[in-house]
Design an enzyme around this catalytic site. Structure first.
Site, PDB file in Angstrom:
ATOM      1  N   GLU A 169      10.616 -14.869 -18.234  1.00 42.16           N
ATOM      2  CA  GLU A 169      10.418 -13.439 -17.951  1.00 42.16           C
ATOM      3  C   GLU A 169       9.449 -12.836 -18.966  1.00 42.16           C
ATOM      4  O   GLU A 169       8.570 -12.049 -18.615  1.00 42.16           O
ATOM      5  CB  GLU A 169      11.766 -12.715 -17.983  1.00 42.16           C
ATOM      6  N   TRP A 223      -3.761  -1.739  -1.476  1.00 45.76           N
ATOM      7  CA  TRP A 223      -3.769  -3.030  -2.182  1.00 45.76           C
ATOM      8  C   TRP A 223      -4.359  -4.012  -1.189  1.00 45.76           C
ATOM      9  O   TRP A 223      -3.753  -4.317  -0.168  1.00 45.76           O
ATOM     10  CB  TRP A 223      -2.361  -3.443  -2.591  1.00 45.76           C
ATOM     11  N   CYS A 253       0.872  -1.171   0.000  1.00 43.93           N
ATOM     12  CA  CYS A 253       0.000   0.000   0.000  1.00 43.93           C
ATOM     13  C   CYS A 253       0.909   1.220   0.000  1.00 43.93           C
ATOM     14  O   CYS A 253       2.087   1.135   0.274  1.00 43.93           O
ATOM     15  CB  CYS A 253      -0.868   0.034   1.251  1.00 43.93           C
ATOM     16  N   GLU A 296       1.169 -10.074 -17.029  1.00 46.21           N
ATOM     17  CA  GLU A 296       0.840  -9.108 -15.963  1.00 46.21           C
ATOM     18  C   GLU A 296       0.336  -7.779 -16.507  1.00 46.21           C
ATOM     19  O   GLU A 296      -0.345  -7.059 -15.788  1.00 46.21           O
ATOM     20  CB  GLU A 296       2.021  -8.890 -15.027  1.00 46.21           C
ATOM     21  N   ASN A 298       0.167   0.026   6.441  1.00 45.02           N
ATOM     22  CA  ASN A 298       0.691  -0.811   5.359  1.00 45.02           C
ATOM     23  C   ASN A 298       1.264  -2.042   6.033  1.00 45.02           C
ATOM     24  O   ASN A 298       2.114  -1.935   6.910  1.00 45.02           O
ATOM     25  CB  ASN A 298       1.790  -0.064   4.586  1.00 45.02           C
ATOM     26  N   GLY A 299       0.769  -3.223   5.642  1.00 47.49           N
ATOM     27  CA  GLY A 299       1.289  -4.466   6.239  1.00 47.49           C
ATOM     28  C   GLY A 299       0.153  -5.414   6.547  1.00 47.49           C
ATOM     29  O   GLY A 299      -0.960  -5.265   6.046  1.00 47.49           O
ATOM     30  N   ARG A 346       1.940   1.518  -5.817  1.00 50.65           N
ATOM     31  CA  ARG A 346       2.097   0.509  -4.758  1.00 50.65           C
ATOM     32  C   ARG A 346       0.778  -0.214  -4.480  1.00 50.65           C
ATOM     33  O   ARG A 346       0.729  -1.149  -3.687  1.00 50.65           O
ATOM     34  CB  ARG A 346       2.608   1.167  -3.484  1.00 50.65           C
ATOM     35  N   LYS A 382       3.321  -2.639  -6.979  1.00 45.22           N
ATOM     36  CA  LYS A 382       4.740  -2.591  -7.339  1.00 45.22           C
ATOM     37  C   LYS A 382       5.605  -3.363  -6.349  1.00 45.22           C
ATOM     38  O   LYS A 382       6.555  -4.003  -6.737  1.00 45.22           O
ATOM     39  CB  LYS A 382       5.229  -1.151  -7.401  1.00 45.22           C
ATOM     40  N   HIS A 436       5.859 -32.898 -25.462  1.00 42.34           N
ATOM     41  CA  HIS A 436       5.475 -33.900 -24.455  1.00 42.34           C
ATOM     42  C   HIS A 436       4.140 -33.554 -23.799  1.00 42.34           C
ATOM     43  O   HIS A 436       3.928 -33.808 -22.624  1.00 42.34           O
ATOM     44  CB  HIS A 436       6.584 -34.019 -23.401  1.00 42.34           C
ATOM     45  N   LYS A 460       5.842 -10.863 -18.163  1.00 44.08           N
ATOM     46  CA  LYS A 460       5.587  -9.496 -18.636  1.00 44.08           C
ATOM     47  C   LYS A 460       4.266  -9.424 -19.392  1.00 44.08           C
ATOM     48  O   LYS A 460       3.436  -8.552 -19.172  1.00 44.08           O
ATOM     49  CB  LYS A 460       6.713  -9.030 -19.558  1.00 44.08           C
TER      50      LYS A 460
HETATM   51  C1  AGP Z   1       7.713  -7.849 -12.234  1.00 45.54           C
HETATM   52  O1  AGP Z   1       7.287  -7.251 -13.451  1.00 45.54           O
HETATM   53  C2  AGP Z   1       6.657  -7.908 -11.193  1.00 45.54           C
HETATM   54  N1  AGP Z   1       6.166  -6.613 -10.912  1.00 45.54           N
HETATM   55  C3  AGP Z   1       7.068  -8.710  -9.977  1.00 45.54           C
HETATM   56  O2  AGP Z   1       7.315 -10.028 -10.428  1.00 45.54           O
HETATM   57  C4  AGP Z   1       8.324  -8.234  -9.209  1.00 45.54           C
HETATM   58  O3  AGP Z   1       9.469  -8.453  -9.978  1.00 45.54           O
HETATM   59  C5  AGP Z   1       8.429  -9.047  -7.920  1.00 45.54           C
HETATM   60  O4  AGP Z   1       7.289  -8.752  -7.135  1.00 45.54           O
HETATM   61  C6  AGP Z   1       9.697  -8.764  -7.118  1.00 45.54           C
HETATM   62  O5  AGP Z   1       9.696  -7.427  -6.705  1.00 45.54           O
HETATM   63  P1  AGP Z   1      11.082  -6.846  -6.100  1.00 45.54           P
HETATM   64  O6  AGP Z   1      12.103  -6.913  -7.196  1.00 45.54           O
HETATM   65  O7  AGP Z   1      10.762  -5.434  -5.693  1.00 45.54           O
HETATM   66  O8  AGP Z   1      11.465  -7.716  -4.942  1.00 45.54           O
END
Ligand code: AGP
Length: 604
Positions: free
Chosen positions: A477, A74, A2, A484, A98-99, A27, A599, A500, A481
């Site tokens: 990766e 969030w 958050c 998400e 936050n938490g 966030r 984020k 397979h 991308k």
């Molecule tokens: C990546 O595009 C995502 N937003 C997510 O996988 C991110 O890399 C992951 O949450 C790790 O975050 P960090 O690098 O801040 O630890």
């Protein structure tokens, strides 16, 4: 997870708070709210939706308050509703959090709070608890409540009868604070502070802050005054703004060359890798016989790229661990294991806790982190900071490529210290690493061509990425991308494994993005491509071939510059980022703030 901000000073707080929430929105953006304290009254406005909705809700507020707190959520406990939005009020107390408070249900029972609670959140329980303990001494009430909380929290608290004052305390969840000529400000991260001051401090855990317009008082739980270590931001406000790009993600894709230059250059001395300024002692590499790499999501994928290089060049085994899995293992690591932890935010709770477990088992930890003074940075034995600048888009791009570059620097230094690679070989390697920004710039010149590819992919509910070796790692990766930010169900598959079972999903026009940059397995991947082409797939081939005209192999060819196999990752990454970006943009989605995401995942 958050975004939280608090301000008390000599200018109206409303715009400060809402402006801060706009910078913190990446966030989390399920709901947002603000509380303003003025003349013995706290006004709370909050609703579901992004900060834009909160701005509309507050448009008629001409509240002169110079003290306030704000929150963008969030959701963890409780659905996305107006009632569950922060700030939460109970009696004299209004707070934001936050938490995750792990014992909030037993606190309701133990302290008879059920009648005070109207939301489904753990946060409101904290407000009720503090209010229950409040008999005129806010510090006493907060300390008493915090003593019985378990879990992660970053709290900003106001009391209706205490003017122009905000109290803050944290455990694990991030909080940074600063003072300026306009007042005192506290926030989840620097992006909300830099408008007020470039000098800040990280709030020490279990220390109580009292913010007034004249400054910030910091005391430990015994009441002893503490002078926090001051840090300074090397970003400017422009860095945290879009700079003319439609989305932060595109800006950050184009910032990658400079991000890599800024990360690599300070670690090169006479053409050799050098960590002197980072305080990373060679001894950390000398006696190790294996490496454990820990991260989440994209950060973990960057670690996987490093694994390829370390194992190929140094013949040292590397185990890449998903942080949320590792932290509940009984890990096979010891003092001869080097642990490398990757995190852009430095606040990912799974990664932080996994790192602590590695340390508890005797392993030395080097963290690769993009945010100075973040929790992971502070708790690791050594830190190799990346200098990518603020990464605002939820989808990580420049942080990924600088993490790969940092892994390459560590591999190079490890090879020198353990005498596994000659100095001349190392210098050749470093020359190529120093050249990667130019490779990325050359690759970016083909962006428009990549944009056309997105117009095909956007029409499909599914997509596949295939490759072998390093290209399979890149596929992982790439699929993350695309998933998400475009919500297309993308899957990464080892090219040789597709037949397979999963090839059953390949039907007419299903997009298959085949990555074939590793020359030793190139022909094998081409065979796998023919297998999917034969079943109607729409194949996009990413390779170093000058030209590919054979329609039996691909429908679209995206060429990368001729590179050594271990350096193709930097070019491939950019193409895969652009494919995801343009597909999301073509679908008219909010590229920077995709649904359900945030984020920094600071909760489990
Ligand atoms: C990546 O595009 C995502 N937003 C997510 O996988 C991110 O890399 C992951 O949450 C790790 O975050 P960090 O690098 O801040 O630890």
């Amino acid at each position: 997870m958050c975004g939280i901000i608090g301000f008390t000073g000599n200018i109206p707080a409303k715009d400060v708070i809402i402006g801060g929430l706009e910078t913190l929105e990446y966030r989390g953006y399920d709901s947002a709210g603000v509380a303003l304290l003025c003349d013995g009254e706290i006004t709370v406005r909050k609703r579901t939706g992004k900060v834009e909705e909160l701005k509309k809700l507050c448009a008629d507020m001409d509240n002169p308050a110079t003290c306030g707190i704000g929150h963008t959520r969030w959701a963890t406990h409780g659905g996305v509703t107006d009632v569950n939005a922060h700030p939460h009020r109970c009696g004299q107390v209004v707070l934001i959090h936050n938490g995750i408070i792990e014992n909030y249900r037993q606190l309701i029972t133990e302290y008879g709070l059920a009648d005070d609670i109207i939301s489904e959140t753990d946060t409101e329980v904290v407000a009720a608890l503090i209010d229950k303990f409040y008999e005129g001494d806010p510090v006493k009430a907060i300390k008493k409540a915090v003593k019985v909380l378990s879990g992660a929290f970053g709290l900003c608290i106001m009391f209706q009868d205490i003017p122009d004052t905000i109290y803050c305390i944290r455990n694990v969840s991030p909080l940074v604070a600063a003072t300026s000529d306009r007042g005192s400000v506290i926030a989840s991260d620097l992006t909300a502070l830099i408008a007020y001051s470039k000098d800040y401090f990280v709030v020490p855990e279990y220390h109580l802050l009292t913010l007034t317009k004249d400054g910030i008082d910091v005391r430990d739980m015994k009441g002893n005054e503490v002078k926090p270590q001051m840090l300074s931001v090397n970003w400017d406000i422009a860095s945290a703004q879009k700079g003319g790009y439609p989305f932060f993600m595109l800006k950050e894709i184009y910032e990658q060359p400079d991000a890599i230059r800024n990360t690599v250059a300070p670690r090169v001395m006479d053409g050799m890798p050098d960590f002197t300024d980072d305080g990373i002692d060679d001894s950390v590499f000398e006696n190790i016989d294996k490496v454990t790499v820990i991260g989440c999501g994209t950060a973990m994928h960057a670690g996987m790229v490093g694994k390829h290089l370390i194992e190929a060049k140094l013949r040292i085994p590397v185990q890449v661990e998903i942080a949320s899995e590792f932290r509940y293992k009984n890990p096979i690591i010891d003092e001869k294991t080097l642990t490398i932890v990757l995190s852009q935010s430095g606040e990912t709770i799974d990664t932080l806790e996994a790192m602590k477990l590695a340390k508890a088992n005797g392993s030395k930890v080097i963290s690769i982190v993009n945010v100075k003074g973040s929790s992971i940075a502070r708790e690791s034995d050594y830190v190799l900071y990346t200098h990518a600048g603020p990464e605002i888009a939820v989808a990580s791009t420049k942080a990924y490529t600088v993490q790969v570059a940092a892994m390459y620097l560590i591999a190079a230094r490890m090879g020198v210290v353990k005498k596994l690679v000659s100095d001349s070989e190392t210098k050749k390697f470093m020359t190529k690493l120093i050249n990667t920004p130019n490779i990325i710039e050359e690759t970016l010149e083909g962006a428009n061509d990549i944009k056309r590819v997105a117009n095909h992919i956007k029409l499909s509910p599914d997509a596949f990425y295939i490759g072998r070796g390093l290209d399979y790692t890149m596929s992982l990766e790439a699929s993350l991308k695309l998933k998400e930010i475009s919500y297309i169900h993308a899957e990464a598959y080892a090219a040789g494994e597709l037949k397979h079972g999963t090839i059953a999903l390949i039907t007419e026009n299903v997009p298959v993005i085949a990555i074939a940059t590793q020359e030793d397995v190139y022909e094998k991947v081409i065979s796998n491509i023919r297998e999917v082409k034969a079943r109607g797939a729409y194949v996009i081939l990413i390779s170093m071939d000058e030209k590919v005209d054979d329609v039996k192999i691909c429908d679209k060819h995206i060429r990368i510059p001729k590179l050594d196999p271990e350096f193709t990752a930097f070019a491939t990454a950019v193409i895969l980022q652009l494919i995801a970006y343009y597909t999301s943009e073509a679908k008219g989605l909010d590229v920077d703030k995709p649904r359900n995401l945030a984020k920094s995942v600071t909760v489990e």
